[in-house]
Scaffold this active site. Structure first.
Site, PDB file in Angstrom:
ATOM      1  N   ILE A  95       4.076  -5.152  -4.637  1.00  0.00           N
ATOM      2  CA  ILE A  95       3.510  -4.600  -3.476  1.00  0.00           C
ATOM      3  C   ILE A  95       4.788  -3.916  -2.820  1.00  0.00           C
ATOM      4  O   ILE A  95       5.752  -4.933  -2.611  1.00  0.00           O
ATOM      5  CB  ILE A  95       2.589  -5.392  -2.648  1.00  0.00           C
ATOM      6  CG1 ILE A  95       1.365  -5.581  -3.296  1.00  0.00           C
ATOM      7  CG2 ILE A  95       2.409  -4.849  -1.171  1.00  0.00           C
ATOM      8  CD1 ILE A  95       0.459  -6.236  -2.761  1.00  0.00           C
ATOM      9  N   HIS A 112      -3.304   5.499  -9.492  1.00  0.00           N
ATOM     10  CA  HIS A 112      -4.209   4.676  -9.363  1.00  0.00           C
ATOM     11  C   HIS A 112      -5.466   4.830 -10.326  1.00  0.00           C
ATOM     12  O   HIS A 112      -6.038   5.825 -10.170  1.00  0.00           O
ATOM     13  CB  HIS A 112      -4.555   4.193  -8.014  1.00  0.00           C
ATOM     14  CG  HIS A 112      -5.440   3.051  -7.961  1.00  0.00           C
ATOM     15  ND1 HIS A 112      -5.245   1.950  -7.901  1.00  0.00           N
ATOM     16  CD2 HIS A 112      -6.780   3.147  -7.550  1.00  0.00           C
ATOM     17  CE1 HIS A 112      -6.200   0.895  -7.856  1.00  0.00           C
ATOM     18  NE2 HIS A 112      -7.256   1.711  -7.497  1.00  0.00           N
ATOM     19  N   THR A 144       2.031   5.185   0.841  1.00  0.00           N
ATOM     20  CA  THR A 144       2.316   4.905   2.453  1.00  0.00           C
ATOM     21  C   THR A 144       2.390   3.269   2.311  1.00  0.00           C
ATOM     22  O   THR A 144       1.903   2.512   1.512  1.00  0.00           O
ATOM     23  CB  THR A 144       1.163   5.571   3.309  1.00  0.00           C
ATOM     24  OG1 THR A 144      -0.117   5.207   2.963  1.00  0.00           O
ATOM     25  CG2 THR A 144       1.502   6.875   3.450  1.00  0.00           C
ATOM     26  N   GLU A 146      -0.215   1.525   3.478  1.00  0.00           N
ATOM     27  CA  GLU A 146      -1.369   0.938   3.332  1.00  0.00           C
ATOM     28  C   GLU A 146      -1.648   1.192   1.738  1.00  0.00           C
ATOM     29  O   GLU A 146      -1.731   2.176   1.086  1.00  0.00           O
ATOM     30  CB  GLU A 146      -2.458   1.724   3.890  1.00  0.00           C
ATOM     31  CG  GLU A 146      -3.634   0.750   4.724  1.00  0.00           C
ATOM     32  CD  GLU A 146      -4.446   1.516   5.145  1.00  0.00           C
ATOM     33  OE1 GLU A 146      -5.741   1.103   5.473  1.00  0.00           O
ATOM     34  OE2 GLU A 146      -4.343   2.877   5.633  1.00  0.00           O
ATOM     35  N   LEU A 147      -1.762  -0.148   1.010  1.00  0.00           N
ATOM     36  CA  LEU A 147      -1.783   0.196  -0.356  1.00  0.00           C
ATOM     37  C   LEU A 147      -3.044   0.752  -0.754  1.00  0.00           C
ATOM     38  O   LEU A 147      -4.165   0.538  -0.470  1.00  0.00           O
ATOM     39  CB  LEU A 147      -2.470  -1.293  -0.720  1.00  0.00           C
ATOM     40  CG  LEU A 147      -2.567  -1.740  -2.319  1.00  0.00           C
ATOM     41  CD1 LEU A 147      -0.975  -1.729  -2.945  1.00  0.00           C
ATOM     42  CD2 LEU A 147      -2.834  -3.082  -2.621  1.00  0.00           C
TER      43      LEU A 147
END
Ligand code: GRF
Length: 215
Positions: A95, A112, A144, A146-147
């Protein structure tokens, strides 16, 4: 972005997506300068793929650092030696800190294995099966803070077979990824797609919905 944009690819494992980039550049269908392959895992097979292709490699182990921030700062220092225009996360199992994302704002792509915004996080294939979804696939998006929530660029979609297992789905999704990830990265590398004001723009137009291919 300029053609021949300097591209860093970040991996942690096998690197089949990395291989798709190497192959696409090799056969002339993708115009990126693959400048460096970085891994946090010295045993990542992707490092061998990079060496075989004559691409510089770098490795820093996260376990050598006390916290995420100091590891990320070391990675920034290493990557900046190569002055990348674009960062490709290809199975990079870390992360990223806000510091890292801000340093390369609008220049980081991820893939993803789900049709975002559905199924951020892990175990996407099993979750698709458990929900009885008819469609599954993979999404290339800007990163960004936010995952798995950054602006989406391109999705590859497949239908879910009636008795398909999670492993079978994973294999089919990966086949799509090898097609859509170099394609989307090429759009960003050529400047067709840009990240501006927190959104994805295509050919100068705001693009709230991702492009789609169905295989
Ligand atoms: C891909 O399936 C991607 O969706 C996820 O990590 C996996 C990496 O696979 N982010 P590989 O190392 O490229 O084979």
């Amino acid at each position: 972005m300029v053609s021949q944009c300097k591209t860093a690819i970040l991996i942690s494992g096998s690197g089949t997506n990395l291989q798709a980039f190497i192959d696409a550049v090799g056969n002339g269908s993708l115009d990126l300068d693959l400048t460096v392959v970085f891994s946090n895992n010295p045993n990542a097979y992707g490092l061998e793929r990079a060496e075989r292709a004559g691409i510089a490699t770098a490795c820093i182990q996260h376990s050598d650092f006390l916290d995420r921030e100091s590891f990320d700062c070391a990675v920034i220092t290493e990557l900046d030696r190569h002055q990348p225009d674009l960062l490709i996360l290809a199975g990079f199992m870390r992360i990223l800190s806000p510091t890292f994302v801000a340093h390369y704002s609008g220049k980081i792509l991820n893939i993803h294995p789900a049709l975002l915004p559905k199924y951020p996080g892990l175990n996407t294939h099993q979750r698709v099966l458990d929900a009885g979804d008819k469609w599954h696939g993979s999404t290339v998006h800007f990163v960004t803070e936010e995952l798995d929530r950054g602006p989406r660029i391109l999705q590859g979609r497949i239908t879910v077979g009636p008795s398909e297992t999670a492993d079978e789905l994973r294999d089919r999704v990966q086949t799509i990824e090898h097609h859509i990830y170099p394609l989307a990265a090429g759009w960003v590398g050529s400047g067709k797609v840009v990240f501006k004001n927190g959104q994805c723009w295509v050919d100068g137009e705001k693009s709230p919905e991702p492009s789609q291919v169905t295989l």
